[in-house]
Design an enzyme around this catalytic site. Structure first.
Site, PDB file in Angstrom:
ATOM      1  N   ASP A 200       5.317   4.762   2.267  1.00 22.15           N
ATOM      2  CA  ASP A 200       5.690   5.924   3.073  1.00 22.15           C
ATOM      3  C   ASP A 200       6.578   5.499   4.230  1.00 22.15           C
ATOM      4  OD1 ASP A 200       4.422   7.687   1.512  1.00 22.15           O
ATOM      5  OD2 ASP A 200       2.650   7.945   2.778  1.00 22.15           O
TER       6      ASP A 200
ATOM      7  N   SER B 242       0.847  -1.199   0.000  1.00 21.93           N
ATOM      8  CA  SER B 242       0.000   0.000   0.000  1.00 21.93           C
ATOM      9  C   SER B 242       0.877   1.242   0.000  1.00 21.93           C
ATOM     10  CB  SER B 242      -0.874   0.010   1.249  1.00 21.93           C
ATOM     11  OG  SER B 242      -0.052   0.212   2.389  1.00 21.93           O
ATOM     12  N   LYS B 243       0.221   2.368  -0.182  1.00 17.59           N
ATOM     13  CA  LYS B 243       0.958   3.624  -0.150  1.00 17.59           C
ATOM     14  C   LYS B 243       1.566   3.835   1.238  1.00 17.59           C
ATOM     15  CE  LYS B 243       0.501   8.543  -0.332  1.00 17.59           C
ATOM     16  NZ  LYS B 243       0.905   8.658   1.058  1.00 17.59           N
ATOM     17  N   ARG B 244       0.818   3.380   2.255  1.00 16.85           N
ATOM     18  CA  ARG B 244       1.311   3.531   3.620  1.00 16.85           C
ATOM     19  C   ARG B 244       2.623   2.758   3.841  1.00 16.85           C
ATOM     20  NH1 ARG B 244      -2.954   2.373   8.156  1.00 16.85           N
ATOM     21  NH2 ARG B 244      -4.169   3.653   6.737  1.00 16.85           N
TER      22      ARG B 244
END
Ligand code: GLU
Length: 517
Positions: free
Chosen positions: A270, A265-267
């Site tokens: 990050d 995921s983008k998380r």
């Protein structure tokens, strides 16, 4: 004669493309080119609540950056135009009505409150996943339960309704996925999906199947997250009478977090400090009203061919040891048979490795523009020949193009600091004596080549009876300020006699008090 291969990439413009989406686009493209077929871009924007401005532009730019060319799509047109589903809205209703007519779909008039009440009722009865399906539809307000004249009255009165697919209660739906093989799903696992919403917009399922049919798509290549929808799509093809021309499906393996635990995921990205989007995405967060930026591969300094190569290997392999592929080579080597079933870990170090290889394989001249960009930002300059030389000397040491500056700033600026680790271990009296004589000897030369720098150093070392290993790092730190880099004699040649001698003299002065015993 075989039918022409036609594939499509069908993103929803709900934000920047996730790297998984770019991989889907790439595999579609490789397959289309390999088969001599067509690559379509279709914008699936029927869900207007999730529409994000500029997202389509982002998608186009990202595909272009990767090197994917589109044969038919919103920007280039084509025989099946328009290619934005919002512009095709009037086309879908007739198919929903056709399904109602043939008894494979029905009108449903349930209000949101009634749907919620049903859900609560089923939950109270401990039904694991409450759904509108072959069993529950008999208790709801729809054209299967209401008298015919009431249905007619409600429709004529303009009451809001949706059209739902009438999924058979007991049926086995099979599909032969090109990646996963035979997939069998029992129809009781599928709910009566809404095909047409109360605002007259088709849902993803209806629009997707209708468009794939009308656009004569032969192969649907998409991410594994769409596999659960595939049996429903097979039913739709069957009910619409399009089974004969149903496309073949190929569901690509999931992209997993770097540790292999779950979907990327983008998380995760990050948290790991790496990009998952191809380009930078600047947008206004609707909830906070603040401007936000999501970092992209391009802006982080990745070369597009390296990213393409990296993406190609996320789920596919050529079956040989070859790792570096141009787009043309990927097209030649690609086949769906060699796409794996199991999820692939997203390993950013591998992306860096590819970038490093691509930078290393470029000529010095090809790298000059990257270096020039760094120099311009700092209002520095150098002759074109020396820029080529510098890039040639540095290219083995780069992960990103901007490392040309990080690794080679000393070519343009005299050191203001000297690596303390080198100084405290190598700046000996012996080294200082040799370096002092060396500077004097260099100064007498008419000009300086790498060759001369080396032979002069050897002469000085010999005269003083000192080994090269005792002096070389001290000399490097004096000239560049750092302890490692490309061949020092080459660096001296690029800097030229005057600058080299001046730098050595400066170091001798600055480091005067640091001489170790
Ligand atoms: N619009 C869907 C998406 O956003 C397309 C899925 C498909 O390719 O069928 O991924």
């Amino acid at each position: 004669m075989n039918k022409e291969v036609r594939v499509r990439f069908a993103p929803s413009p709900t934000g920047p493309l996730h790297i998984g989406g770019v991989r889907t686009a790439l595999y579609n493209y490789l397959f289309a080119r390999k088969m001599g077929g067509k690559m379509l871009l279709r914008i699936e924007d029927t869900d207007q609540t999730r529409f994000v401005e500029n997202a389509e532009q982002y998608i186009l730019e990202a595909l272009q950056w990767i090197g994917i060319t589109i044969d038919e799509g919103p920007s280039v047109g084509g025989p099946c135009a328009p290619y934005r589903q919002s512009e095709r809205k009037p086309m879908y209703k007739q198919y929903a009505l056709q399904l109602v007519e043939s008894g494979n779909a029905y009108y449903a008039f349930d209000t949101p409150e009634e749907l919620e009440a049903m859900r609560k009722r089923l939950e109270a009865q401990k039904v694991a996943s409450p759904a509108y399906n072959a069993i529950t539809r008999t208790q709801m307000k729809n054209s299967l339960t209401l008298p015919e004249d009431e249905v007619k009255r409600r429709l004529e009165a303009g009451e809001p309704y949706v059209i739902r697919l009438k999924v058979p209660r007991k049926d086995e739906i099979r599909l032969n996925d090109l990646v996963r093989g035979w997939v069998m799903v029992h129809s009781s696992a599928i709910d009566d999906k809404v095909l047409m919403k109360s605002d007259g917009m088709p849902t993803y399922h209806l629009a997707n199947v209708v468009d794939d049919h009308l656009m004569e798509i032969t192969h649907v290549i998409r991410g594994e997250e769409w596999l659960p929808s595939a049996p429903l799509h097979v039913l739709l093809y069957k009910f619409l009478g399009w089974e004969e021309t149903m496309p073949q499906f190929a569901h690509l393996p999931l992209l997993l977090k770097p540790d292999g635990n779950g979907k990327l995921s983008k998380r995760d990205a990050d948290a790991g400090g790496f990009p998952v989007f191809p380009l930078d995405w600047k947008f206004q967060n609707k909830e906070t009203g603040k401007d936000e930026t999501w970092i992209g591969f391009r802006e982080q300094g990745y070369l597009s061919d390296a990213v393409t190569n990296f993406l190609a290997f996320l789920g596919w392999n050529p079956g040989t040891n070859q790792e570096l592929f141009t787009m043309e080579e990927l097209i030649q080597a690609f086949s769906i048979e060699r796409v794996g079933k199991s999820g692939t870990k997203f390993d950013i170090d591998k992306a860096k490795w590819f970038n490093q290889q691509y930078l290393k394989n470029k000529s010095g001249a090809e790298l000059v523009p990257f270096l020039q960009k760094e120099l311009q930002q700092r209002q520095l300059n150098a002759s074109p020949e020396s820029l080529v030389r510098i890039c040639d000397l540095l290219k083995e040491r780069l992960v990103f193009a901007h490392d040309l500056w990080n690794q080679g700033a000393y070519f343009f600026l005299s050191p203001t600091e000297y690596d303390p680790q080198v100084v405290t271990s190598k700046w000996t009296q012996e080294a200082v004596t040799v370096i002092t004589s060396y500077a004097a000897a260099l100064d007498k030369l008419p000009s300086l080549t790498a060759e001369q720098a080396k032979s002069t150093l050897n002469e000085v070392l010999e005269a003083q009876g000192v080994k090269m290993g005792k002096v070389l790092q001290a000399l490097r730190v004096a000239i560049t300020g750092v302890g490692a880099g490309p061949d020092l004699m080459q660096i001296m040649e690029v800097l030229g006699k005057q600058a080299t001698v001046a730098r050595i003299q400066q170091a001798l002065t600055v480091l005067n008090s640091k001489v170790i015993a």
